[in-house]
Design a protein around this motif. Structure first.
Motif, mmCIF file in Angstrom:
data_model
loop_
_atom_site.group_PDB
_atom_site.id
_atom_site.type_symbol
_atom_site.label_atom_id
_atom_site.label_comp_id
_atom_site.label_asym_id
_atom_site.label_seq_id
_atom_site.Cartn_x
_atom_site.Cartn_y
_atom_site.Cartn_z
ATOM 1 N N ASP A 1 29.723 51.502 -6.629
ATOM 2 C CA ASP A 1 30.498 51.648 -5.290
ATOM 3 C C ASP A 1 31.642 50.914 -5.520
ATOM 4 N N GLU A 2 32.609 51.478 -4.756
ATOM 5 C CA GLU A 2 33.933 50.893 -4.735
ATOM 6 C C GLU A 2 33.822 49.715 -3.598
ATOM 7 N N PRO A 3 34.454 48.564 -3.354
ATOM 8 C CA PRO A 3 35.361 48.287 -4.558
ATOM 9 C C PRO A 3 34.846 47.552 -5.710
ATOM 10 N N LYS A 4 33.680 47.739 -5.960
ATOM 11 C CA LYS A 4 32.971 46.748 -7.101
ATOM 12 C C LYS A 4 33.328 47.530 -8.498
ATOM 13 N N LEU A 5 33.321 48.769 -8.298
ATOM 14 C CA LEU A 5 33.525 49.790 -9.618
ATOM 15 C C LEU A 5 35.128 49.412 -10.150
ATOM 16 N N THR A 6 35.904 49.154 -9.339
ATOM 17 C CA THR A 6 37.309 48.934 -9.931
ATOM 18 C C THR A 6 37.298 47.427 -10.457
ATOM 19 N N ALA A 7 36.707 46.788 -9.949
ATOM 20 C CA ALA A 7 36.998 45.207 -10.397
ATOM 21 C C ALA A 7 36.015 45.180 -11.616
ATOM 22 N N PHE A 8 35.030 45.936 -11.589
ATOM 23 C CA PHE A 8 33.974 45.715 -12.930
ATOM 24 C C PHE A 8 34.922 46.419 -14.110
ATOM 25 N N GLN A 9 35.414 47.739 -13.581
ATOM 26 C CA GLN A 9 36.231 48.222 -14.728
ATOM 27 C C GLN A 9 37.281 47.397 -15.334
ATOM 28 N N LYS A 10 38.214 46.627 -14.207
ATOM 29 C CA LYS A 10 39.074 45.685 -14.834
ATOM 30 C C LYS A 10 38.453 44.608 -15.482
ATOM 31 N N MET A 11 37.212 44.139 -15.244
ATOM 32 C CA MET A 11 36.768 43.213 -15.992
ATOM 33 C C MET A 11 36.723 43.729 -17.528
ATOM 34 N N ILE A 12 36.039 44.778 -17.415
ATOM 35 C CA ILE A 12 35.618 45.664 -18.979
ATOM 36 C C ILE A 12 37.009 45.509 -19.745
ATOM 37 N N ASN B 1 37.978 38.885 -12.215
ATOM 38 C CA ASN B 1 37.634 40.145 -11.885
ATOM 39 C C ASN B 1 36.144 39.929 -11.286
ATOM 40 N N LEU B 2 35.180 39.279 -12.039
ATOM 41 C CA LEU B 2 33.830 38.904 -11.749
ATOM 42 C C LEU B 2 33.838 38.447 -10.516
ATOM 43 N N ALA B 3 34.574 37.337 -10.154
ATOM 44 C CA ALA B 3 34.734 36.751 -8.972
ATOM 45 C C ALA B 3 34.741 37.445 -7.667
ATOM 46 N N LYS B 4 35.468 38.613 -7.889
ATOM 47 C CA LYS B 4 35.758 39.855 -6.904
ATOM 48 C C LYS B 4 34.396 40.407 -6.545
ATOM 49 N N ILE B 5 33.526 40.497 -7.670
ATOM 50 C CA ILE B 5 32.412 41.207 -7.234
ATOM 51 C C ILE B 5 31.327 40.567 -6.626
ATOM 52 N N LEU B 6 31.508 39.115 -6.971
ATOM 53 C CA LEU B 6 30.297 38.138 -6.547
ATOM 54 C C LEU B 6 29.767 38.426 -5.106
ATOM 55 N N PRO B 7 30.649 38.173 -4.034
ATOM 56 C CA PRO B 7 30.337 38.567 -2.683
ATOM 57 C C PRO B 7 29.460 39.869 -2.498
ATOM 58 N N TYR B 8 29.793 40.820 -3.183
ATOM 59 C CA TYR B 8 29.302 42.137 -2.916
ATOM 60 C C TYR B 8 27.947 42.198 -3.679
ATOM 61 N N GLN B 9 27.606 41.465 -4.724
ATOM 62 C CA GLN B 9 26.423 41.487 -5.152
ATOM 63 C C GLN B 9 25.454 40.591 -4.288
ATOM 64 N N GLN B 10 25.949 39.524 -3.995
ATOM 65 C CA GLN B 10 25.383 38.638 -3.086
ATOM 66 C C GLN B 10 24.709 39.339 -1.874
ATOM 67 N N LYS B 11 25.604 40.033 -1.408
ATOM 68 C CA LYS B 11 25.030 40.825 -0.170
ATOM 69 C C LYS B 11 24.298 41.895 -0.484
ATOM 70 N N ASP B 12 24.229 42.679 -1.516
ATOM 71 C CA ASP B 12 23.307 43.344 -2.277
ATOM 72 C C ASP B 12 22.000 42.635 -2.272
ATOM 73 N N PHE B 13 21.711 41.591 -2.809
ATOM 74 C CA PHE B 13 20.585 41.261 -3.288
ATOM 75 C C PHE B 13 19.955 40.452 -1.942
ATOM 76 N N TYR B 14 20.848 39.775 -1.114
ATOM 77 C CA TYR B 14 20.473 39.298 0.383
ATOM 78 C C TYR B 14 19.654 40.447 0.887
ATOM 79 N N GLU B 15 20.426 41.515 1.089
ATOM 80 C CA GLU B 15 19.515 42.443 1.818
ATOM 81 C C GLU B 15 18.302 42.997 1.293
ATOM 82 N N ILE B 16 18.109 43.194 0.090
ATOM 83 C CA ILE B 16 17.067 43.819 -0.586
ATOM 84 C C ILE B 16 15.981 42.658 -0.302
ATOM 85 N N ILE B 17 16.234 41.544 -0.848
ATOM 86 C CA ILE B 17 15.234 40.328 -0.841
ATOM 87 C C ILE B 17 14.628 39.996 0.680
ATOM 88 N N LYS B 18 15.503 40.312 1.785
ATOM 89 C CA LYS B 18 15.273 40.215 3.144
ATOM 90 C C LYS B 18 14.368 41.371 3.549
#
Length: 896
Positions: A589-600, A611-628
């Motif tokens: 999903d964007e914007p995670k994809l662009t940040a991850f591609q830039k990391m690569i 670039n991974l730091a830009k993805i961190l808050p989005y990953q955190q939100k994903d995990f938060y919602e699934i665990i909850k």
């Protein structure tokens, strides 16, 4: 002692019974049981030639074993004595039916021949003896047609063309309207056509006819439709000896209006309701009902027309259910007012009916809960989870016709008119609705791929209805408003619909709608909830000792899920946790994809971290919602698994240029990076924990996101149980190193957030080496999760991307019994899992073991996982109900 090949039944004199199902087939075993005490039902006498003969028949190159002919002669004489008639007698002939019957019911797949024993002289004797000339000639024309088609391979349509031609001369529609002279004319035309086709006269010797029919029935065991049926129903070649052949004295439902034939069920096979239902035809033979050529009357009408026979049937229904403790599918014939039972068997039923019957029969104290759980095939539960028509959409839909609700579920697709068309269109990815006047056993392959089946004739006991129910395919039968204009068009109430037009059927109501009608997902409630609750109880209380000597209690079902919606579905279907949360899906999903591609494409560690730091808050939100969403149930999160080249796709110059602009680098630099990332076999390349060894910052970011999401939930007072899983492990040092890095990240988050979070950190077991060094890996892993997709791939040396080119040949030639990516192979990956269990638990006695590959939703694989001592299986959310039941069945069967 010589092998006994033939067994007698009838007149209370049966030397076989239901315990001999493997030898006598279902039909023969049940006929013998019905004939003898305590049932003593009115069964015409006959004998059954065993499945052992079928097995020998094929071993000997389609020849019979020595001594069979003499044994058949003995039992034929016994049958003749019981009936007081002789086969082939010119004045008072004994007529017989020759029927198939395997140990596992295969409705309509093998051959049957009725009225055998008639010839040019015997037909005259039968007419004189019965005083019913029309009946005799009708029986003869039926026999010539069935024998010519089934035993001698004369095209069925050539017989139908003759009878249609004769009916057209007088302008009549139905076969019973044919008079004696017309039947005689049809017989003559049949015989002439037969001689033209076969180069010889129709056989007049009744013994020759009998052996021809017996050979045809044995031969039908290997006909294409029977083979296809066994394949569709996962009946392994070799699991059965073959078909038995029952030779039974004929009783006649076509002797006029005091005679008839029918099929009935002790409970409704579509809904499971405890109501006596069925269909019958007066002045007809059994094939007329099941073939769907005529639309029969409801059994309830028989109560009005012949209450005495109906009352007899009701009593027999009750006795058979009490004896077999299951719903019975029965065939009967009434000959001039006298009732005969021709067959009983445990009836095919829909998934919904199977569950309801199981629950009701427990309440009726007919069976136990454990017996009930074994009554339902796990795959049948998928039928209960089929989408249903949306009620609001139905209000706006155009209803064009209605027929009989033969098999529930919503079926929508482009209409096709032949099984071949259905197969061809389905291969192109199209959803098809098979529309036929009636279906025949030869349509099995097309029926298997159709979204639904619609027929213009036939009832709830016709071939289309019975097979559709067994497959879980929505079906509407006997829809008289559907007429066939030509090979590509049907007409419904004056409006034409061509091949390729969309129609929708509701198998629950029998209604047909124009176009596509929206559907809604099913839910678990009522009887299914009760039933699966029993399955959960059985699994929870289970206990077994593994081959390594460890005692394991309980057997859970988790779900694979990567989104909150997956988690909600998993909960809805009864999962007790998430056994596999794939994190790679979150990067697309964007914007995670662009940040991850830039990391690569980054050239140094600092750039990657930025670039991974830009993805961190989005990953955190994903995990938060699934665990909850999982409300305190376990969630196992797998760290990044696929190779990096999957995220950088640039196959053309234009794609390369667009991606370079997006990532703000030169096309030449990107091209070099893409080339460097390319791998010949990325399934075995730079992926999983190998990425973390090379670029530790990737996993560090993911672990931080997991920890921060959990810390937030912890402060909100939300229950949580989170596990971290390391993929693609082949060395204990990988786990040791990555675990150390992860624990350092978790410690920093705890310090910053003021929490005291602890996470179980485990390893996937996906490769043979990992299983073989499981004792070393277990020193640093809190749990093992078997990734059986890759474990099968690397054990067999089969590429999942390419094995489709040859696997069908392997299965057809029985080089392999099962597709190894569908059913877990016990001798390969299964044996490695057993080694891993033993070695792992030798280091950690309570090491938690699970499976998260696609095999987690396969009943046979689930049974193997239980046997090996796994604590849980994890599968897709929609396979969870199936896994809950399959796991319980594994527990019950392990006790036996």
């Amino acid at each position: 002692m010589a092998t006994k090949y033939v067994y007698f039944f009838g007149n209370g004199d049966a030397d076989g019974d239901e315990s001999m199902r493997a030898e006598l087939g279902g039909k023969g075993a049940n006929l013998a049981q019905m004939a003898k005490k305590p049932l003593s039902l009115p069964v015409p006498p006959g004998f059954t030639i065993t499945t052992d003969v079928c097995q020998e028949f094929y071993k000997l190159g389609r020849k019979y074993p020595a001594g069979l002919a003499k044994e058949v002669d003995v039992y034929l004489a016994k049958l003749e004595a019981a009936m007081g008639k002789k086969l082939g007698d010119e004045k008072d002939p004994l007529l017989v039916s020759v029927r198939s019957g395997a140990a596992i019911s295969m409705p309509g797949m093998m051959d049957t021949i009725l009225n055998l024993g008639l010839n040019d002289k015997a037909v005259l004797g039968l007419a004189a003896k019965t005083g019913n000339e029309r009946f005799a000639w009708d029986a003869y024309r039926r026999f010539i047609q069935m024998y010519g088609d089934v035993a001698m391979g004369v095209d069925h349509d050539k017989f139908e063309a003759i009878i249609d031609e004769v009916k057209a001369i007088r302008g009549i529609k139905d076969d019973p309207e044919l008079n004696v002279d017309e039947l005689k004319l049809i017989v003559e035309k049949y015989k002439k056509m037969y001689k033209k086709e076969k180069g010889e006269d129709f056989p007049q010797d009744a013994k020759v006819q009998m052996w021809g029919a017996i050979g045809a029935v044995f031969g039908s065991w290997m006909n294409p439709r029977a083979i296809k049926y066994r394949k569709l129903n996962n009946i392994k070649e070799g699991a059965l000896k073959g078909t038995a052949v029952s030779v039974m004295a004929m009783v006649f439902g076509n002797k006029g209006n005091t005679s008839g034939t029918g099929v009935c069920f002790s409970r409704d096979p579509s809904t499971g309701e405890n109501v006596f239902m069925g269909e019958y035809l007066m002045n007809a033979q059994g094939e007329d009902v099941v073939a769907g050529i005529r639309t029969p009357q409801k059994l309830s009408q028989l109560e009005k027309e012949n209450p005495k026979v109906y009352d007899q049937l009701c009593k027999i229904r009750a006795r058979l259910e009490k004896h077999y403790h299951d719903m019975q599918d029965m065939e009967f014939t009434v000959e001039e007012g006298k009732l005969y039972m021709l067959q009983c068997r445990n009836g095919k039923r829909t998934g919904a009916a199977a569950v309801k019957m199981a629950v009701d029969m427990v309440a009726e104290k007919l069976i136990t809960k454990e017996q009930a759980l074994l009554r339902v095939e796990p795959e049948q539960l998928n039928q209960l989870l089929l989408p249903q028509l949306d009620k609001e959409a139905v209000k706006k839909a155009t209803e064009i016709a209605a027929g009989l609700n033969a098999s529930p579920g919503a079926g929508c697709g482009q209409i096709v008119f032949t099984a071949d068309e259905a197969e061809a269109w389905a291969k192109e990815g199209k959803k098809v609705l098979l529309v036929r006047k009636e279906t025949s056993p030869d349509d099995i392959a097309g029926m298997a791929v159709a979204q639904g089946i619609l027929t213009s004739t036939g009832g709830r006991t016709s071939h289309a209805a019975v097979v559709a129910r067994g497959m879980g395919t929505p079906c509407v039968c006997g829809c008289a408003d559907v007429t066939f204009k030509d090979a590509n068009t049907i007409v419904v109430k004056g409006k034409s619909y061509k091949k390729g037009d969309f129609l929708t059927i509701d198998g629950a109501t029998g209604k047909v709608y124009e176009g596509q009608v929206a559907v809604k997902p099913a839910t678990i409630s009522g009887d299914l909830e009760t039933f699966l609750g029993w399955a959960d109880e059985v699994r929870a209380k289970s206990s077994r000792t593994t081959a390594s000597g460890q005692k394991v209690k309980g057997f859970d079902v988790f779900a694979n899920g990567d989104t909150p919606k997956n988690a909600e579905d998993a909960f809805r279907f009864g999962a007790k946790g998430i056994g596999l949360c794939r994190t790679e899906h979150m990067f697309f999903d964007e914007p995670k994809l662009t940040a991850f591609q830039k990391m690569i494409v980054s050239e140094d560690t600092e750039a990657r971290k930025a670039n991974l730091a830009k993805i961190l808050p989005y990953q955190q939100k994903d995990f938060y919602e699934i665990i909850k969403a999982m409300k305190g149930y376990p969630v196992t999160i797998r760290l990044l698994d696929p190779p990096l080249n999957e995220f950088i796709q640039a196959e053309s110059k234009d794609q390369l240029k667009a991606l370079a602009e997006k990532l703000d680098i030169k096309p030449a630099v990107l091209a070099a990076k893409v080339a460097a990332l390319d791998e010949h076999n990325p399934m075995l390349g730079h992926r999983g924990c190998r990425l973390a060894i090379t670029y530790p910052e990737i996993y560090e970011m993911q672990v931080e996101a997991i920890a921060r999401a959990t810390a937030k939930l912890d402060k909100e007072g939300v229950a949580h149980e989170v596990q971290i899983m390391i993929p693609n492990v082949v060395s204990y040092r990988e786990v040791e190193q990555i675990r150390g890095q992860a624990e350092a990240v978790i410690a920093n988050v705890n310090k910053e957030c003021g929490t005291n979070l602890k996470f179980a950190i485990g390893s996937m077991v996906e490769f043979p080496r990992t299983a073989l060094i499981a004792d070393k890996v277990a020193q640093f892993a809190d749990f093992f999760s078997f990734g059986t997709n890759d474990l099968s791939q690397t054990t067999f040396g089969f590429s999942r991307d390419d094995y489709g080119k040859f696997i069908e040949s392997y299965l057809d030639q029985r080089i392999l019994e099962d597709d190894p990516f569908a059913t877990l192979d016990p001798d390969g990956p299964g044996a490695l899992m057993e080694i891993a269990e033993a070695k792992g638990r030798s280091v950690k006695k309570n090491l938690h073991l699970g499976i998260c590959g696609e095999h987690g939703g396969d009943p046979a694989s689930i049974a193997l996982c239980y046997k090996l001592g796994l604590n849980y299986v994890s599968c897709s959310p929609f396979r969870v109900p199936l896994a809950r039941l399959a796991g319980a069945q594994a527990v019950i069967k392990a006790k036996k």
